[in-house]
Design a protein around this motif. Structure first.
Motif, PDB file in Angstrom:
ATOM      1  N   VAL A  39      -8.860   6.908  -2.138  1.00 34.93           N
ATOM      2  CA  VAL A  39      -8.422   6.378  -3.429  1.00 34.93           C
ATOM      3  C   VAL A  39      -7.280   7.229  -3.988  1.00 34.93           C
ATOM      4  N   LYS A  40      -7.424   8.570  -3.916  1.00 35.34           N
ATOM      5  CA  LYS A  40      -6.375   9.461  -4.402  1.00 35.34           C
ATOM      6  C   LYS A  40      -5.073   9.266  -3.631  1.00 35.34           C
ATOM      7  N   ALA A  41      -5.213   9.078  -2.299  1.00 32.84           N
ATOM      8  CA  ALA A  41      -4.020   8.855  -1.481  1.00 32.84           C
ATOM      9  C   ALA A  41      -3.308   7.562  -1.894  1.00 32.84           C
ATOM     10  N   ALA A  42      -4.081   6.521  -2.191  1.00 35.36           N
ATOM     11  CA  ALA A  42      -3.492   5.239  -2.623  1.00 35.36           C
ATOM     12  C   ALA A  42      -2.790   5.390  -3.970  1.00 35.36           C
ATOM     13  N   GLN A  43      -3.376   6.161  -4.888  1.00 34.09           N
ATOM     14  CA  GLN A  43      -2.758   6.381  -6.201  1.00 34.09           C
ATOM     15  C   GLN A  43      -1.442   7.148  -6.064  1.00 34.09           C
ATOM     16  N   GLU A  44      -1.426   8.136  -5.159  1.00 35.17           N
ATOM     17  CA  GLU A  44      -0.192   8.880  -4.913  1.00 35.17           C
ATOM     18  C   GLU A  44       0.891   7.967  -4.356  1.00 35.17           C
ATOM     19  N   ALA A  45       0.514   7.084  -3.419  1.00 33.31           N
ATOM     20  CA  ALA A  45       1.469   6.143  -2.831  1.00 33.31           C
ATOM     21  C   ALA A  45       2.031   5.213  -3.897  1.00 33.31           C
ATOM     22  N   ALA A  46       1.178   4.795  -4.825  1.00 30.43           N
ATOM     23  CA  ALA A  46       1.627   3.906  -5.905  1.00 30.43           C
ATOM     24  C   ALA A  46       2.648   4.607  -6.790  1.00 30.43           C
ATOM     25  N   ARG A  47       2.445   5.879  -7.091  1.00 35.57           N
ATOM     26  CA  ARG A  47       3.379   6.628  -7.923  1.00 35.57           C
ATOM     27  C   ARG A  47       4.746   6.748  -7.246  1.00 35.57           C
ATOM     28  N   GLY A  49       6.093   4.463  -5.426  1.00 40.70           N
ATOM     29  CA  GLY A  49       6.763   3.165  -5.337  1.00 40.70           C
ATOM     30  C   GLY A  49       6.168   2.202  -4.341  1.00 40.70           C
ATOM     31  N   CYS A  50       5.012   2.515  -3.804  1.00 46.27           N
ATOM     32  CA  CYS A  50       4.346   1.599  -2.863  1.00 46.27           C
ATOM     33  C   CYS A  50       4.002   0.283  -3.560  1.00 46.27           C
ATOM     34  N   GLN A  51       4.101  -0.818  -2.828  1.00 45.63           N
ATOM     35  CA  GLN A  51       3.816  -2.140  -3.385  1.00 45.63           C
ATOM     36  C   GLN A  51       2.547  -2.782  -2.828  1.00 45.63           C
ATOM     37  N   VAL A  52       2.126  -2.380  -1.612  1.00 50.15           N
ATOM     38  CA  VAL A  52       0.929  -2.941  -0.965  1.00 50.15           C
ATOM     39  C   VAL A  52       0.185  -1.806  -0.247  1.00 50.15           C
ATOM     40  N   VAL A  53      -1.142  -1.794  -0.364  1.00 53.22           N
ATOM     41  CA  VAL A  53      -1.973  -0.799   0.312  1.00 53.22           C
ATOM     42  C   VAL A  53      -2.795  -1.493   1.392  1.00 53.22           C
ATOM     43  N   VAL A  54      -2.863  -0.864   2.575  1.00 53.38           N
ATOM     44  CA  VAL A  54      -3.703  -1.361   3.671  1.00 53.38           C
ATOM     45  C   VAL A  54      -4.749  -0.282   3.962  1.00 53.38           C
ATOM     46  N   SER A  55      -6.017  -0.670   4.017  1.00 55.29           N
ATOM     47  CA  SER A  55      -7.067   0.283   4.367  1.00 55.29           C
ATOM     48  C   SER A  55      -8.218  -0.480   5.022  1.00 55.29           C
ATOM     49  N   ARG A  56      -9.387   0.208   5.177  1.00 50.89           N
ATOM     50  CA  ARG A  56     -10.470  -0.393   5.950  1.00 50.89           C
ATOM     51  C   ARG A  56     -11.814  -0.026   5.355  1.00 50.89           C
ATOM     52  N   TRP A  61     -12.584  -0.943  -0.102  1.00 53.76           N
ATOM     53  CA  TRP A  61     -13.353  -1.473  -1.245  1.00 53.76           C
ATOM     54  C   TRP A  61     -13.237  -0.556  -2.463  1.00 53.76           C
ATOM     55  N   LEU A  62     -13.332   0.770  -2.237  1.00 51.37           N
ATOM     56  CA  LEU A  62     -13.226   1.719  -3.344  1.00 51.37           C
ATOM     57  C   LEU A  62     -11.840   1.690  -3.989  1.00 51.37           C
ATOM     58  N   ILE A  63     -10.801   1.524  -3.168  1.00 51.32           N
ATOM     59  CA  ILE A  63      -9.448   1.423  -3.726  1.00 51.32           C
ATOM     60  C   ILE A  63      -9.323   0.191  -4.608  1.00 51.32           C
ATOM     61  N   GLN A  64      -9.903  -0.916  -4.163  1.00 54.32           N
ATOM     62  CA  GLN A  64      -9.877  -2.151  -4.960  1.00 54.32           C
ATOM     63  C   GLN A  64     -10.600  -1.959  -6.289  1.00 54.32           C
ATOM     64  N   GLN A  65     -11.721  -1.215  -6.263  1.00 47.73           N
ATOM     65  CA  GLN A  65     -12.531  -1.021  -7.468  1.00 47.73           C
ATOM     66  C   GLN A  65     -11.958   0.042  -8.404  1.00 47.73           C
ATOM     67  N   SER A  66     -10.951   0.785  -7.946  1.00 48.03           N
ATOM     68  CA  SER A  66     -10.430   1.911  -8.736  1.00 48.03           C
ATOM     69  C   SER A  66      -9.537   1.479  -9.893  1.00 48.03           C
ATOM     70  N   GLY A  67      -9.162   0.202  -9.943  1.00 45.03           N
ATOM     71  CA  GLY A  67      -8.280  -0.271 -11.001  1.00 45.03           C
ATOM     72  C   GLY A  67      -6.814  -0.119 -10.672  1.00 45.03           C
ATOM     73  N   LEU A  68      -6.500   0.244  -9.443  1.00 41.53           N
ATOM     74  CA  LEU A  68      -5.112   0.360  -9.017  1.00 41.53           C
ATOM     75  C   LEU A  68      -4.458  -1.017  -9.059  1.00 41.53           C
ATOM     76  N   LEU A  70      -2.370  -2.738  -7.556  1.00 40.84           N
ATOM     77  CA  LEU A  70      -1.659  -3.092  -6.332  1.00 40.84           C
ATOM     78  C   LEU A  70      -2.577  -3.938  -5.458  1.00 40.84           C
ATOM     79  N   PRO A  71      -2.020  -4.882  -4.711  1.00 41.76           N
ATOM     80  CA  PRO A  71      -2.852  -5.638  -3.766  1.00 41.76           C
ATOM     81  C   PRO A  71      -3.319  -4.726  -2.628  1.00 41.76           C
ATOM     82  N   VAL A  72      -4.582  -4.895  -2.183  1.00 43.40           N
ATOM     83  CA  VAL A  72      -5.152  -4.099  -1.100  1.00 43.40           C
ATOM     84  C   VAL A  72      -5.536  -5.036   0.048  1.00 43.40           C
ATOM     85  N   VAL A  73      -4.970  -4.793   1.223  1.00 42.25           N
ATOM     86  CA  VAL A  73      -5.292  -5.576   2.420  1.00 42.25           C
ATOM     87  C   VAL A  73      -6.313  -4.790   3.244  1.00 42.25           C
ATOM     88  N   ASP A  74      -7.457  -5.432   3.538  1.00 34.85           N
ATOM     89  CA  ASP A  74      -8.523  -4.795   4.320  1.00 34.85           C
ATOM     90  C   ASP A  74      -8.300  -5.076   5.804  1.00 34.85           C
TER      91      ASP A  74
END
Length: 647
Positions: A39-47, A49-56, A61-68, A70-74
């Motif tokens: 989740v922290k890594a995704a927040q750093e990427a967003a800061r 300028g990242c536009q889309v996050v891919v994880s597994r 699921w935790l990234i999606q629930q974090s309130g970020l 950004l769209p998250v692709v599983d």
């Protein structure tokens, strides 16, 4: 910074992501982190300028629930991924259990049919505490080996079970990254549309306000802010009746009927509003309203009128363009400048050629209406019917030959500006009545129409005739006379402007010589004397024409009395021949006889009369200074003294 970030819960997955991104030619930022660290890594990427996050798995699921935001692709678990894990699990023997989300569990049926083996399955309702319950359930059902994601495998070992992690292969990573590209493209398109919509809302001339089905404000653009006095961040989310209580926007939620062209009060401003309900499946779910300040609407209407007319009426001359230093002229200019500051009608008197239209131009450009049009029309130049159609316009079919679509009149084109009615004394009584209505009511009606059009124009009229005498003779309407004679201005004839004659003569001579690309000729004292002696019945217009003749005919560097008399002969000689060798000018001067020698010689008595008048005028202008008067007249003080003595 790449626009897609890949958060890999384990290093092997990161390695696969690098391979696939290279094959796709895709710029990708890859982080190896799981669960909260992911989740922290995704927040750093967003800061960055990242536009889309891919994880597994759970990390996604935790990234999606974090309130970020950004769209998250599983990264999905595919059949090949489960099959690989199955064969690894078979090495431990025993029944195989699997704990996962519904999408994965439901996809196992076809694989079970192929393998001829049934898995012990548990479907997760969430990916938190439910994992523990799932592992316990499959153990109690007899499973000896658990296959699943990292979190499930770890929990299985806590229960003393063997476990195999279902890893994602190249196929599923490829699928996830392609989906991420598609999501990025859609997001960019939506962002462009959002920016376009924002630009429209922010920079349109209209106020825009939108309501939801409860009557709460959802859109409130800068124009709405300015007109209402509310800031958007304060207005959005509030009931519209609280922000703009004077409006009736919310009523459309009940009626469902659009209302166009409504005049409303917003704050202290009157606006024209268009209100349209938003109807979905027969139900009103909102209202969109656009509104505009009435004054802005009128200004825009005026610009459209001018643009459609294609004529661009503008004033050309200012008071600085009016040349002369004589007391009579300076007094007229001073009075005209005072008149310019008002909105009252001005009547300009003056002989033909004294510059009445030039004064009208200057009056307009010095007035508060200077940004509006200046429309000039000579009432003596057109027959009555044509003048009427020009002034008031007409609709299609109003008369034979009427233009298709009709035509706006000059009063319409002068809206918010000035109309100059030159030679108004030549206007017919019927047209005088129509002009009077414009002045009294501020409205016109086109020929052949029954619709009244409001106009806001200032009228400047001009004439060389005695309108008061015409009123007495019933040749001019008395009511119109008093309507246009609110402010009056009398322009002096050229013969009463003294040495302004020489100033203007030199100015015109230089103008024409430059246009002909010839050296500027100089007027001799004798030439100046002849110019001052001549009565100029045609005033400035006649003087200008004379200087044009001189510029064309004289090639030397000096113009003398002879050339002046020859230039004047072109205009006066013909008249004298028509009158049997005599001419009486418009100013009422005595007859002039033609000479076989020069063709233009004043009678001795006339010369003395004009000369005496000129000397007296120059002496008055110089305050009785005889030396200065003699200098201006181009004669010696002795000659001046002798002429005064002869007087």
């Amino acid at each position: 910074m790449a626009e897609i970030a890949f958060i890999a819960p384990y290093e092997d997955l990161a390695h696969v992501a690098r391979q696939v991104s290279q094959e796709l030619g895709l710029e990708l930022d890859i982080y190896v982190a799981r669960m909260e660290e992911g989740v922290k890594a995704a927040q750093e990427a967003a800061r960055k300028g990242c536009q889309v996050v891919v994880s597994r798995g759970v990390t996604a699921w935790l990234i999606q629930q974090s309130g970020l935001d950004l769209p998250v692709v599983d990264v999905p678990i595919g059949g090949y991924d489960i099959l690989r894990a199955y064969y690894q699990a078979k090495q431990f023997g025993g029944p195989i259990g699997i704990v996962d989300i519904p999408d994965v569990i439901q996809g196992l049926e076809s694989l079970e049919n192929i393998l001829g083996e049934t898995f012990i399955k548990y479907t997760l309702k969430d990916q938190g505490e439910d994992i523990r319950r799932g592992i316990q359930a499959v153990k109690e059902a007899g499973a000896e080996v658990v296959i699943g994601k990292i979190a499930m495998a770890k929990e299985a070992r806590n229960f003393g079970l063997n476990s195999v992690i279902i890893t994602s292969g190249k196929e599923t990573v490829y699928q996830a990254l392609k989906e991420a590209q598609r999501v990025l493209q859609v997001r960019q398109q939506e962002k462009r549309r959002s920016e376009q919509l924002k630009a429209i809302l922010d920079f349109t001339y209209d106020g825009i306000l939108a309501l939801d089905e409860e009557g709460r404000i959802t859109v409130f653009n800068p124009v709405a802010e300015k007109l209402s006095g509310w800031r958007a961040e304060e207005a959005i989310g509030r009931p519209v009746t609280e922000v703009i209580p004077e409006g009736k926007f919310h009523l459309l939620l009940q009626t469902g009927k659009p209302e166009l062209g409504e005049i409303l009060e917003i704050g202290n401003t009157r606006v024209v509003a268009n209100m349209v309900p938003i109807v979905v499946d027969g139900r009103t779910v909102g209202v969109v309203t656009t509104f505009q300040n009435i004054s802005s609407f009128q200004n825009l209407e005026h610009k459209v009128r001018r643009m459609l007319s294609g004529r661009g009426h503008v004033a050309k001359y200012t008071f600085q363009d009016i040349l002369g230093q004589s007391p009579a002229l300076l007094e007229a200019v001073c009075l005209a400048k005072e008149y310019a500051a008002t909105n009252s009608t001005v009547l300009i008197y003056g002989e033909t050629g004294t510059g009445k239209e030039m004064f009208a131009h200057a009056l307009h450009l010095a007035s508060p209406r200077r940004q509006g049009p200046f429309v000039a029309v000579n009432c003596a130049a057109l027959p009555e019917n044509l003048l009427e159609s020009e002034l008031f316009g007409y609709v299609e079919g109003a008369f034979t030959g009427a233009r298709k679509g009709g035509k706006p009149g000059l009063f319409e084109l002068a809206h918010r500006g000035t109309i100059f009615l030159d030679e108004i004394g030549e206007m017919s009584p019927r047209l005088q009545a129509r002009v009077l209505r414009v002045l009294e009511e501020g409205e016109i009606m086109r020929l052949g129409d029954d619709r009244v059009i409001p106009v806001d124009v200032r009228v400047i009229a001009a004439t060389h005739r005695d309108l008061k005498a015409m009123v007495r003779e019933q040749a001019f309407r008395e009511d119109l006379y008093y309507r246009i004679n609110v402010l009056n201005l009398t322009l002096p004839p050229l013969r009463e402007r003294g040495t302004d004659i020489l100033l203007l003569a030199q100015h015109f001579l230089e103008e024409f010589c430059r246009s002909l690309k010839r050296p500027v000729a100089r007027l001799t004292p004798e030439a100046c004397r002849e110019l001052l002696l001549y009565p100029w019945p045609g005033n400035i217009r006649e003087l200008r024409n004379t200087m044009e003749r001189l510029a064309l005919r004289c090639h030397g560097g000096e113009i003398g009395a002879k050339e002046i008399l020859q230039a004047l002969e072109l205009e006066t000689g013909k008249k004298m021949k028509e009158n049997g060798g005599t001419e009486k000018d418009e100013g009422g001067s005595q007859p002039i006889k033609s000479s076989s020698c020069s063709g233009h010689v004043f009678l001795t008595a006339q010369v003395k009369k004009v000369e005496r008048g000129l000397i007296e005028r120059v002496l008055w202008e110089t305050g009785g200074n005889k030396a200065e008067a003699a200098r201006r007249l181009g004669i010696s003080r002795t000659t001046l003294w002798r002429k005064l003595k002869k007087g």
